[in-house]
Design a protein around this motif. Structure first.
Motif, PDB file in Angstrom:
ATOM      1  N   SER A   1       0.920  -1.081   0.083  1.00 43.97           N
ATOM      2  CA  SER A   1       0.079  -0.068  -0.053  1.00 43.97           C
ATOM      3  C   SER A   1       0.787   1.354   0.036  1.00 43.97           C
TER       4      SER A   1
ATOM      5  N   PRO B   1       2.164   5.735  -0.520  1.00 47.41           N
ATOM      6  CA  PRO B   1       0.597   5.342  -0.567  1.00 47.41           C
ATOM      7  C   PRO B   1       0.294   6.251  -2.090  1.00 47.41           C
ATOM      8  N   GLY B   2      -0.946   5.652  -2.744  1.00 47.57           N
ATOM      9  CA  GLY B   2      -1.672   6.264  -3.627  1.00 47.57           C
ATOM     10  C   GLY B   2      -2.946   5.606  -3.906  1.00 47.57           C
ATOM     11  N   ALA B   3      -3.726   6.471  -4.560  1.00 46.06           N
ATOM     12  CA  ALA B   3      -5.147   5.943  -4.338  1.00 46.06           C
ATOM     13  C   ALA B   3      -5.204   4.984  -5.730  1.00 46.06           C
TER      14      ALA B   3
ATOM     15  N   ARG C   1      -4.057   2.001  -5.210  1.00 41.34           N
ATOM     16  CA  ARG C   1      -3.948   0.898  -4.404  1.00 41.34           C
ATOM     17  C   ARG C   1      -4.883   1.088  -3.054  1.00 41.34           C
TER      18      ARG C   1
ATOM     19  N   LEU D   1      -6.797   0.024   0.056  1.00 43.09           N
ATOM     20  CA  LEU D   1      -6.762  -0.686   1.517  1.00 43.09           C
ATOM     21  C   LEU D   1      -8.140  -0.585   2.101  1.00 43.09           C
TER      22      LEU D   1
ATOM     23  N   ALA E   1     -13.072   2.594  -0.249  1.00 40.35           N
ATOM     24  CA  ALA E   1     -11.814   2.161  -1.166  1.00 40.35           C
ATOM     25  C   ALA E   1     -12.127   2.204  -2.805  1.00 40.35           C
TER      26      ALA E   1
ATOM     27  N   ASN F   1     -12.525   4.887  -5.683  1.00 40.83           N
ATOM     28  CA  ASN F   1     -11.382   5.562  -6.629  1.00 40.83           C
ATOM     29  C   ASN F   1     -10.822   4.749  -7.923  1.00 40.83           C
TER      30      ASN F   1
END
Lengths: 336, 257
Positions: free
Chosen positions: B61, B81-83, B85, B87, B154, B157
């Motif tokens: 993540s 972190p990025g949208a 992926r 979680l 989640a 996105n």
């Protein structure tokens, strides 16, 4: 229908008793006031030409009697008895009885003596006599208080967020907050008077300082204790630093921040009343000290105290209302 | 091959991670772990607790950084972190100060695309059966409903990969089985590559294309099993139970000792 809560187990008779109780209590207090002899030797006042029943205190009681009778009629004829009335009636009755006892131990029995313990007749008389001055004083106090408080809140929230969020700011800022913050604002009065010739500005700065400390501490701790899971989730949703601060850290710190706002408001009341007695030549605090110092006019002192208490508790209530609105999402999570 | 993986596949190569324990010693949690998840595949990670399943998910993540090794999602290296992926934790971790609708919108707000994509919020409320709860605060939701909202948050996105960290672990048995079907339905409709950490062997068999079994600390890949059973799977079928027995054996729980 039976319910589990004992407070709701009220019989019809009990409710009737309460309205009748208010009327009976008020009538008793009024009759005692009108017909028992005064043991206190009352000073001369503006009320002397008035017949006893037309003076402010008995007028208030007579007003309560009329209102109580109207409520009783509405209750028995129209069946109108709103919830707030049922809730406040016993408290209101108790207030009338308390004032009656006050009248008894002062003016009527002289167990508590003049000039320090005037009865309600003199205090309400003083309130009416000085009404314009008192309203003016309350207004000046309000302006001063809100000026200082809002500056303190803005500064406190800003420094709290910065200290809570950025480790570097916390390292350098926290020692300053911890060293300077606990100083009572009132101890800084000599310093504040040096800082500015304008007594309004120095007093407002003191109030701002008194507010700033608790708001900073509680904001910082609220921000620093944001749940990591919330920050992590936000990061995986694509959040940048601005979103993390404004949409995660600050909202989750709000319950803490409100505790700081309440503590700051209490501190600002204290600072206000002291500052008004020392440097500022206006406001309720100034009126209080002036009346006490100039002529031992305790009736006016109590009048100002009553007004001050109404003034401060209204502000507290207003803050409670704001909090209930802003923190509506907490209902059911936390019991207030 | 330096260029990463194909499409939306996940490639994890030679990743190691250690933590400093309270007494100052280094504890190796993952050791040279390599793993590939093909585009559209649903892979489960199971293993004894402390084997680094959650750590691996945090690395993918981007919430934690590996000490060594590389990770790619498609051709893009994973650096933070990025949208893309998404979680979901075991604890739904909904923002308690936002209604369900605003929680689901959070990703759109965070990326500054709320205005263009507001309509999708209703689609996801619909998809997750949350319409009646749109304007409710999280504390008023049951565990299953809260986890649905977390999934919707989640998914809004449109992540290229969905990382699920025991998302159904806190639910009761019945809700959990219903939610497994729910997650599978979403996965089949959307074809999102999914990496699922679970400690529930039945859940792993019921849901995954492949099951990756990790060794105890430091975590390495012990075995990889293809789950060749046709979908929808029967939880009580002999093949299902046989697979369960095999996994229990691999985890050394089959002795009856």
């Amino acid at each position: 229908m039976a319910t589990s809560s004992p407070s709701r187990v009220e019989t019809e008779a009990a409710k009737e008793f309460e309205i009748a109780g208010l009327i009976a209590a008020t009538a008793l207090v009024l009759l005692c006031h009108l017909f028992l002899p005064n043991r206190q030797r009352l000073p001369m006042t503006w009320m002397d030409p008035l017949p006893t029943w037309k003076r402010p205190f008995p007028l208030i009681l007579e007003g309560v009697l009329v209102a109580g009778s109207l409520l009783a009629i509405a209750r028995f004829v129209l069946g109108w008895r709103p919830g707030w009335l049922r809730h406040y009636l016993p408290l209101f009755t108790a207030a009338v009885v308390t004032v009656g006892v006050w009248d008894g131990v002062t003016q009527k029995l002289n167990w508590m003596r003049l000039p320090y313990f005037p009865g309600p007749d003199l205090v309400f008389g003083a309130m009416v006599e000085d009404a314009a001055l008192l309203v003016e004083s309350a207004w000046r106090s309000l302006v001063l208080l809100l000026s200082g408080y809002s500056v303190g809140v803005i500064l406190g929230m800003t420094s709290g967020v910065l200290i809570g969020w950025f480790p570097h700011v916390r390292y350098w800022g926290m020692p300053i907050v911890k060293i300077v913050g606990p100083l009572p604002a009132t101890a800084l009065i000599p310093l504040a008077m040096v800082l500015s010739d304008n007594s309004f500005i120095s007093a407002a700065s003191l109030i701002a300082f008194a507010t700033w400390f608790p708001v900073t501490m509680l904001t910082a701790s609220g921000i620093a204790n944001v749940r990591h899971a919330h920050l992590d989730v936000a990061r995986t949703l694509g959040a940048g630093p601005a979103y993390l601060i404004w949409h995660v850290a600050i909202p989750s710190a709000l319950p803490n921040m409100f505790i700081g706002l309440f503590m700051g408001l209490a501190a600002s009341f204290l600072t206000l009343s002291v500052a008004e007695g020392v440097g500022v030549q206006a406001g309720l605090g100034y009126y209080l000290r002036w009346r006490q110092g100039a002529g031992m006019e305790y009736a006016n002192v109590y009048a100002a105290l009553l007004l001050m208490s109404a003034f401060f508790s209204s502000l507290m209530t207003a803050l409670f209302l704001v909090r209930d609105r802003v923190l509506a999402w907490q209902k059911g999570v936390i019991r207030w | 091959m330096v260029g990463g993986a194909e499409g939306n596949a996940l490639l994890v190569r030679d990743v190691s991670k250690s933590f400093r324990a309270a007494d100052g010693t280094e504890v190796e949690v993952l050791e040279n772990l390599s793993l590939e998840v093909a585009e559209g595949e649903l892979v489960s990670l199971i293993g004894p607790s402390g084997c680094g399943k959650t750590t691996l998910l945090r690395l993918v993540s981007g919430l934690a950084h590996a000490d060594s090794g590389t990770m790619f999602l498609g051709h893009a290296p994973i650096l933070g972190p990025g949208a893309e992926r998404g979680l979901v934790f075991q604890d739904p971790s909904l923002f308690p100060w936002l209604t369900v609708r605003r929680n689901i919108e959070a990703g759109l707000v965070a990326r500054g695309v709320l205005r263009e994509k507001r309509r999708e919020v209703d689609e996801f409320l619909d998809l997750m059966g949350l319409n009646a709860f749109a304007d409710v605060y999280p504390h008023q939701l049951s565990g299953g409903m809260a986890q649905r909202a977390a999934l919707a948050r989640a998914l809004i996105n449109h992540p290229k990969i969905l990382l699920l960290d025991e998302p159904l672990g806190a639910l009761d048995q019945f809700t959990r089985m219903r939610m497994q079907d729910e997650v599978l339905r979403l996965w089949q409709v959307r074809g999102t590559t999914t990496l699922l950490v679970t400690h529930d062997i039945d859940e792993a068999i019921y849901m995954s294309d492949r099951i990756v079994i990790l060794t105890p600390r430091p975590g390495k890949i012990d075995k990889v099993l293809e789950v060749a059973l046709p979908r929808p799977r029967m939880r009580a079928s002999p093949e299902f139970l046989a697979m369960r027995a095999r996994i229990l054996e691999m985890l050394h729980f089959a002795d009856g000792a």
